[in-house]
Design a protein around this motif. Structure first.
Motif, PDB file in Angstrom:
ATOM      1  N   MET A 119      -0.852   8.640 -82.033  1.00  0.00           N
ATOM      2  CA  MET A 119      -0.632   7.344 -82.658  1.00  0.00           C
ATOM      3  C   MET A 119       0.646   6.554 -82.200  1.00  0.00           C
ATOM      4  O   MET A 119       1.660   7.433 -81.960  1.00  0.00           O
ATOM      5  CB  MET A 119      -0.403   7.611 -84.324  1.00  0.00           C
ATOM      6  N   LYS A 120       0.397   5.561 -81.557  1.00  0.00           N
ATOM      7  CA  LYS A 120       1.589   4.770 -80.945  1.00  0.00           C
ATOM      8  C   LYS A 120       2.332   3.831 -82.139  1.00  0.00           C
ATOM      9  O   LYS A 120       1.581   3.193 -82.880  1.00  0.00           O
ATOM     10  CB  LYS A 120       0.887   3.862 -79.982  1.00  0.00           C
ATOM     11  N   LYS A 121       3.770   4.380 -82.137  1.00  0.00           N
ATOM     12  CA  LYS A 121       4.336   3.832 -83.351  1.00  0.00           C
ATOM     13  C   LYS A 121       4.855   2.279 -82.771  1.00  0.00           C
ATOM     14  O   LYS A 121       5.674   2.316 -82.010  1.00  0.00           O
ATOM     15  CB  LYS A 121       5.313   4.727 -83.880  1.00  0.00           C
ATOM     16  N   VAL A 122       4.731   1.385 -83.657  1.00  0.00           N
ATOM     17  CA  VAL A 122       5.140   0.147 -83.273  1.00  0.00           C
ATOM     18  C   VAL A 122       5.916  -0.556 -84.334  1.00  0.00           C
ATOM     19  O   VAL A 122       6.165  -0.552 -85.463  1.00  0.00           O
ATOM     20  CB  VAL A 122       3.771  -0.987 -83.245  1.00  0.00           C
ATOM     21  N   LEU A 123       7.240  -1.070 -83.741  1.00  0.00           N
ATOM     22  CA  LEU A 123       7.850  -1.844 -84.636  1.00  0.00           C
ATOM     23  C   LEU A 123       8.037  -3.376 -84.042  1.00  0.00           C
ATOM     24  O   LEU A 123       8.113  -3.812 -83.189  1.00  0.00           O
ATOM     25  CB  LEU A 123       9.554  -1.387 -84.081  1.00  0.00           C
ATOM     26  N   ILE A 124       7.844  -4.143 -85.513  1.00  0.00           N
ATOM     27  CA  ILE A 124       7.870  -5.638 -85.241  1.00  0.00           C
ATOM     28  C   ILE A 124       9.130  -6.169 -85.627  1.00  0.00           C
ATOM     29  O   ILE A 124       9.620  -5.913 -86.648  1.00  0.00           O
ATOM     30  CB  ILE A 124       6.528  -5.994 -86.234  1.00  0.00           C
ATOM     31  N   VAL A 125       9.471  -6.961 -84.698  1.00  0.00           N
ATOM     32  CA  VAL A 125      10.846  -7.794 -84.968  1.00  0.00           C
ATOM     33  C   VAL A 125      10.380  -9.322 -85.105  1.00  0.00           C
ATOM     34  O   VAL A 125      10.310  -9.875 -83.955  1.00  0.00           O
ATOM     35  CB  VAL A 125      11.995  -7.592 -83.688  1.00  0.00           C
ATOM     36  N   GLU A 126      10.660  -9.802 -86.117  1.00  0.00           N
ATOM     37  CA  GLU A 126      10.177 -11.160 -86.422  1.00  0.00           C
ATOM     38  C   GLU A 126      10.687 -11.588 -87.726  1.00  0.00           C
ATOM     39  O   GLU A 126      10.933 -11.083 -88.693  1.00  0.00           O
ATOM     40  CB  GLU A 126       8.739 -11.240 -86.770  1.00  0.00           C
ATOM     41  N   ASP A 127      11.323 -12.863 -87.488  1.00  0.00           N
ATOM     42  CA  ASP A 127      12.094 -13.426 -89.058  1.00  0.00           C
ATOM     43  C   ASP A 127      11.184 -14.175 -89.839  1.00  0.00           C
ATOM     44  O   ASP A 127      11.655 -14.343 -90.935  1.00  0.00           O
ATOM     45  CB  ASP A 127      13.217 -14.455 -88.284  1.00  0.00           C
ATOM     46  N   ASP A 165      19.139   0.368 -86.475  1.00  0.00           N
ATOM     47  CA  ASP A 165      18.835   1.543 -87.513  1.00  0.00           C
ATOM     48  C   ASP A 165      17.450   2.327 -87.329  1.00  0.00           C
ATOM     49  O   ASP A 165      17.356   3.539 -87.274  1.00  0.00           O
ATOM     50  CB  ASP A 165      18.724   1.148 -89.007  1.00  0.00           C
ATOM     51  N   ILE A 166      16.278   1.464 -87.194  1.00  0.00           N
ATOM     52  CA  ILE A 166      15.099   1.901 -86.819  1.00  0.00           C
ATOM     53  C   ILE A 166      15.074   2.767 -85.650  1.00  0.00           C
ATOM     54  O   ILE A 166      14.499   3.847 -85.541  1.00  0.00           O
ATOM     55  CB  ILE A 166      14.025   1.217 -87.133  1.00  0.00           C
ATOM     56  N   LEU A 167      15.609   1.983 -84.690  1.00  0.00           N
ATOM     57  CA  LEU A 167      15.622   2.485 -83.193  1.00  0.00           C
ATOM     58  C   LEU A 167      16.317   3.878 -83.035  1.00  0.00           C
ATOM     59  O   LEU A 167      15.929   4.978 -82.379  1.00  0.00           O
ATOM     60  CB  LEU A 167      16.354   1.606 -82.380  1.00  0.00           C
ATOM     61  N   SER A 168      17.478   4.051 -83.960  1.00  0.00           N
ATOM     62  CA  SER A 168      18.228   5.162 -83.823  1.00  0.00           C
ATOM     63  C   SER A 168      17.477   6.514 -84.616  1.00  0.00           C
ATOM     64  O   SER A 168      17.862   7.443 -84.526  1.00  0.00           O
ATOM     65  CB  SER A 168      19.618   4.965 -84.384  1.00  0.00           C
ATOM     66  N   ASN A 169      16.797   5.986 -85.636  1.00  0.00           N
ATOM     67  CA  ASN A 169      16.339   7.265 -86.536  1.00  0.00           C
ATOM     68  C   ASN A 169      14.875   7.394 -86.518  1.00  0.00           C
ATOM     69  O   ASN A 169      14.497   8.319 -87.271  1.00  0.00           O
ATOM     70  CB  ASN A 169      16.808   6.663 -88.087  1.00  0.00           C
ATOM     71  N   LYS A 170      14.239   6.541 -85.893  1.00  0.00           N
ATOM     72  CA  LYS A 170      12.585   6.817 -86.020  1.00  0.00           C
ATOM     73  C   LYS A 170      12.179   6.647 -84.492  1.00  0.00           C
ATOM     74  O   LYS A 170      12.952   6.238 -83.515  1.00  0.00           O
ATOM     75  CB  LYS A 170      11.977   5.684 -86.744  1.00  0.00           C
ATOM     76  N   ASP A 171      11.069   7.512 -84.223  1.00  0.00           N
ATOM     77  CA  ASP A 171      10.337   7.351 -82.975  1.00  0.00           C
ATOM     78  C   ASP A 171       9.609   5.984 -83.003  1.00  0.00           C
ATOM     79  O   ASP A 171       8.778   5.703 -83.803  1.00  0.00           O
ATOM     80  CB  ASP A 171       9.458   8.724 -82.942  1.00  0.00           C
ATOM     81  N   THR A 197       5.517   1.258 -87.690  1.00  0.00           N
ATOM     82  CA  THR A 197       6.541   1.693 -88.371  1.00  0.00           C
ATOM     83  C   THR A 197       7.493   1.004 -88.946  1.00  0.00           C
ATOM     84  O   THR A 197       8.084   1.694 -89.963  1.00  0.00           O
ATOM     85  CB  THR A 197       7.181   2.784 -87.560  1.00  0.00           C
ATOM     86  N   GLY A 198       7.473  -0.270 -88.930  1.00  0.00           N
ATOM     87  CA  GLY A 198       8.483  -1.108 -89.572  1.00  0.00           C
ATOM     88  C   GLY A 198       8.515  -2.426 -89.237  1.00  0.00           C
ATOM     89  O   GLY A 198       7.979  -2.722 -87.964  1.00  0.00           O
TER      90      GLY A 198
END
Length: 223
Positions: A1-9, A41-47, A30-31
């Motif tokens: 599973m590819k874990k994706v982080l969305i950065v959006e205001d 914080d997510i980059l440091s603590n999650k894959d 993933t967030g």
């Protein structure tokens, strides 16, 4: 599973993007974050395998976040999704190593294409320790078959097979079993796609007759 982080205001846009990503097999969000502190914080603590990032953010722009994460040594792949379309911003984004750039408003199919290209290339990186120049050239110039695909042939799977074969030695001969094991796709499915590629003259099939058992088909790229 590819874990994706969305950065959006924009919460609504973030929700829509999350829905899009979660609809793809093999991808999961993933967030969703809108602040620098939460982002790191997510980059440091999650894959995190892939980041989908807007350019316009409160406090610090997406481009500034991208620059900062690179300076901190994060090499996570990034797809920019933004209304920003100036030459300066697009050039900066690619200079900081984004793998794709989507301009809002975009069609669902365009995001689908971005995720498929990312996934296909990630297969190659996971299989390699070192690259030869010709392999790098193929990696960044590989194109999918553009014609309308027949029923039962998915561009996502087709591109995986093509990119894998293109990033090996030109004369390499493949068996169905080898492709099946590398791509974790059933041999029956692989055979269907190889038949399609052979019909479209992208690969050449030959039959190998061993001492025992049934004849074995072997395949290599043409041209």
């Amino acid at each position: 599973m590819k874990k994706v982080l969305i950065v959006e205001d924009d919460p609504m846009v973030a929700m829509i993007n999350k829905k899009y990503v979660d609809s793809f097999e093999g991808f999961g969000v993933t967030g969703c974050v809108s602040k620098r502190e939460d982002f790191f914080d997510i980059l440091s603590n999650k894959d995190v395998d892939l980041i989908i990032m807007d350019v316009y953010m409160p406090g610090k722009s997406g481009l500034e976040l991208l620059k900062e994460m690179r300076e901190l040594g994060y090499t996570t792949d990034v797809v920019m999704v933004t209304a920003a379309n100036s030459v300066k911003e697009v050039k900066k984004a690619f200079a900081y190593g984004v793998v794709d750039y989507l301009i809002k408003p975009f069609e669902f199919e365009r995001l689908k294409e971005a995720l498929e290209k990312y996934e296909a290339r990630s297969v190659i990186f996971s299989e390699k320790e070192n690259f030869q120049q010709n392999e790098i050239d193929k990696l960044y110039t590989s194109e999918s078959i553009e014609e309308e695909l027949p029923k039962g042939i998915q561009s996502k799977t087709l591109n995986k097979i093509i990119i894998l074969m293109e990033n090996e030695e030109k004369e390499k001969v493949w068996t169905i079993k080898e492709l099946s094991e590398k791509l974790m796709i059933s041999g029956v499915t692989i055979k269907k796609y190889l038949d399609f590629l052979e019909k479209n003259e992208r690969i050449r099939a030959s039959v190998f007759h061993g001492q025992r058992g049934r004849p074995e088909y072997r395949y290599r790229l043409m041209g």
